[in-house]
Design an enzyme around this catalytic site. Structure first.
Site, PDB file in Angstrom:
ATOM      1  N   HIS A  22     -12.890  -3.457 -19.255  1.00 34.59           N
ATOM      2  CA  HIS A  22     -12.922  -4.695 -20.054  1.00 34.59           C
ATOM      3  C   HIS A  22     -14.201  -4.693 -20.897  1.00 34.59           C
ATOM      4  O   HIS A  22     -15.259  -4.258 -20.447  1.00 34.59           O
ATOM      5  CB  HIS A  22     -12.886  -5.910 -19.131  1.00 34.59           C
ATOM      6  CG  HIS A  22     -12.670  -7.201 -19.866  1.00 34.59           C
ATOM      7  ND1 HIS A  22     -13.693  -7.872 -20.484  1.00 34.59           N
ATOM      8  CD2 HIS A  22     -11.547  -7.917 -20.097  1.00 34.59           C
ATOM      9  CE1 HIS A  22     -13.210  -8.968 -21.060  1.00 34.59           C
ATOM     10  NE2 HIS A  22     -11.903  -9.012 -20.838  1.00 34.59           N
ATOM     11  N   HIS A  61     -16.940 -11.280 -26.304  1.00 37.42           N
ATOM     12  CA  HIS A  61     -17.119 -10.626 -25.001  1.00 37.42           C
ATOM     13  C   HIS A  61     -18.464  -9.951 -24.844  1.00 37.42           C
ATOM     14  O   HIS A  61     -18.801  -9.495 -23.755  1.00 37.42           O
ATOM     15  CB  HIS A  61     -16.000  -9.599 -24.794  1.00 37.42           C
ATOM     16  CG  HIS A  61     -14.646 -10.188 -25.006  1.00 37.42           C
ATOM     17  ND1 HIS A  61     -13.925 -10.002 -26.161  1.00 37.42           N
ATOM     18  CD2 HIS A  61     -13.919 -11.018 -24.243  1.00 37.42           C
ATOM     19  CE1 HIS A  61     -12.802 -10.673 -26.094  1.00 37.42           C
ATOM     20  NE2 HIS A  61     -12.768 -11.314 -24.943  1.00 37.42           N
ATOM     21  N   SER A  95      -8.164 -11.488 -19.964  1.00 43.51           N
ATOM     22  CA  SER A  95      -8.447 -11.439 -18.528  1.00 43.51           C
ATOM     23  C   SER A  95      -8.158 -12.776 -17.860  1.00 43.51           C
ATOM     24  O   SER A  95      -7.492 -12.846 -16.826  1.00 43.51           O
ATOM     25  CB  SER A  95      -9.913 -11.039 -18.314  1.00 43.51           C
ATOM     26  OG  SER A  95     -10.271 -11.168 -16.968  1.00 43.51           O
ATOM     27  N   GLU A 112     -16.216  -7.005 -21.772  1.00 47.60           N
ATOM     28  CA  GLU A 112     -17.345  -7.743 -21.199  1.00 47.60           C
ATOM     29  C   GLU A 112     -18.040  -6.895 -20.136  1.00 47.60           C
ATOM     30  O   GLU A 112     -19.278  -6.868 -20.046  1.00 47.60           O
ATOM     31  CB  GLU A 112     -16.852  -9.068 -20.594  1.00 47.60           C
ATOM     32  CG  GLU A 112     -17.997  -9.931 -20.104  1.00 47.60           C
ATOM     33  CD  GLU A 112     -17.534 -11.198 -19.397  1.00 47.60           C
ATOM     34  OE1 GLU A 112     -16.438 -11.710 -19.724  1.00 47.60           O
ATOM     35  OE2 GLU A 112     -18.265 -11.665 -18.512  1.00 47.60           O
TER      36      GLU A 112
END
Ligand code: SF4
Length: 423
Positions: A239, A189, A338, A241
């Site tokens: 998240h 990520h 996700s 990322e």
């Protein structure tokens, strides 16, 4: 289903109250060979949901008089259009509650018996970025005698992480858990420049498993911020990322998650706004957010190519090809994945209920009672074998007809970092 109470012969098997062993195969006296239990994962899940501590393994049935150990609750059945199947669970002899739980779980399975169609979405399961990240950890494990640390989950899948843990990988949340000078792998990520700097300070040997398609978005973030834009990042707060990408230019980047967030945006210069996106978003929802951004900032500048990656887009297209014709969709994937979550939401928006499952043991047979056609897919971080396991479990409930619907073929491959390439 015909249910019998038998005894079980298994060396050293001793069960306490609340414990159970589900047979992955059952051998009865006189059988030429053991009968594999296809529904074993479903039964394990059903018993865990009833509060039992469950293990699994091959079991051998003996008549009740021959042994004093655990009791075996065993069912044999031949579903309509299918072949003979077995489901069996060993519990402690005096554990009436466990025995009742087994009987109730077996009734649940019985109610779900029927022949079915399975619509298999393709592409599904591992993408090139996930394949590469897992291979990087495997290669570093093979290279190093010392522990190999991995910052965060290498990919968002509980089975992948457990498997690598068994092989020696140590997953940590932050770099201060990694001893100085040790080897650390960054997850698929991506990480922010702050994390890279922290690794340098600790003199860690870094192997970067960031997906090249995430790296591309990081590079765009630096470039767009460097030319003086406010960079709107469409993504999900929290998240990994998102955190990594926002870290490229924290003073010039803002996060939006929805059309409502766009309406509330304040930027220093509305003529100098560009946008980027997380790689694993829902294509249709993101289009709406970009449209709202364009309406507010007509001079909005876009990335040269889509940031939502090919794997995310393809899996969403493949899901569309099966969801409309299915009574129920299973998305194999972990709760923090996700792209898997987006598949569940997309199916629901299409009007077909969907369940996110880590593996077949999370399939609740009650969902299947009315489901004559089951759609099946897997997020980009879910191993293909878990999809096979779900198909096999469904086949234990009756004859199945599997139809694969392929919307495109994927042949993307990413090169490995030099540090792990074979010499
Ligand atoms: S889902 Fe897309 S961005 Fe994420 S690892 Fe796979 S290819 Fe890379």
């Amino acid at each position: 289903m015909h249910t019998e109470i038998l005894a079980v012969r298994a060396a050293g098997l001793s069960l306490g109250h609340g414990q159970a062993v589900v047979a992955t195969s059952l051998e009865r006296q006189g059988d030429a060979r053991p009968l594999r239990s296809r529904v074993a994962p479903l039964l394990q899940g059903a018993l865990r949901r009833r509060g039992l501590v469950v293990q699994s393994g091959p079991l051998q049935a003996v008549p009740p008089s021959d042994a004093k150990g655990p009791v075996l609750v065993a069912a044999t059945y031949t579903p309509h259009g299918g072949t003979e199947q077995t489901a069996a669970v060993a519990v402690a002899p005096q554990d009436r509650a466990a025995r009742a739980a087994v009987q109730s779980a077996l009734r649940e399975l019985e109610d779900a018996l029927r022949s079915r169609a399975v619509l298999l979405a393709s592409p599904r399961s591992f993408c090139a970025g996930v394949d590469r990240a897992i291979e990087i950890v495997e290669r570093v494990l093979a290279q190093e005698d010392a522990p190999v640390y991995v910052r965060k989950q290498i990919v968002h899948n509980v089975h992948v992480v457990r498997d690598l843990e068994r092989r020696g990988a140590v997953f940590v949340d932050e770099l201060d858990e990694v001893p100085p000078a040790a080897t650390v792998v960054f997850s698929a990520h991506g990480v922010s420049p702050d994390v890279r700097a922290a690794a340098d300070r600790r003199e860690l040997r870094v192997i970067d498993a960031t997906c090249p398609l995430v790296t591309k978005v990081h590079a765009e973030a630096r470039r767009f911020a460097g030319r003086g834009d406010t960079v709107v990042f469409i993504g999900h707060a929290g998240h990994e990322e998102t955190e990594g990408t926002l870290g490229e230019a924290p003073d010039r980047m803002v996060l939006v998650e929805s059309v409502a967030d766009v309406a509330a945006l304040q930027v220093p210069d509305p003529t100098r706004v560009s946008y980027l996106t997380q790689t694993t978003l829902a294509v249709d929802e993101t289009t709406e957010v970009i449209k709202a951004l364009r309406e507010r900032f007509p001079a909005l500048r876009a990335p040269h190519s889509e940031d939502i990656c090919y794997a995310t887009t393809n899996r969403q297209e493949a899901l569309r090809a099966v969801a409309a014709d299915s009574d129920l969709v299973f998305v194999v994937g972990s709760v923090n994945s996700s792209n898997s979550q987006r598949l569940v939401e997309l199916s629901t928006r299409q009007g077909t209920p969907a369940q996110l499952i880590d593996d077949a043991s999370e399939v609740d047979p009650r969902w299947l009672r009315e489901a004559a056609t089951v759609g099946l897919t897997a997020g980009a971080s879910a191993p293909p074998r878990l999809v096979e396991q779900v198909i096999d479990s469904l086949a234990g409930l009756g004859a199945i007809h599997v139809e694969e619907r392929e919307v495109t073929q994927e042949n993307v491959q990413f090169a490995l970092p030099r540090a792990v390439r074979a010499k």
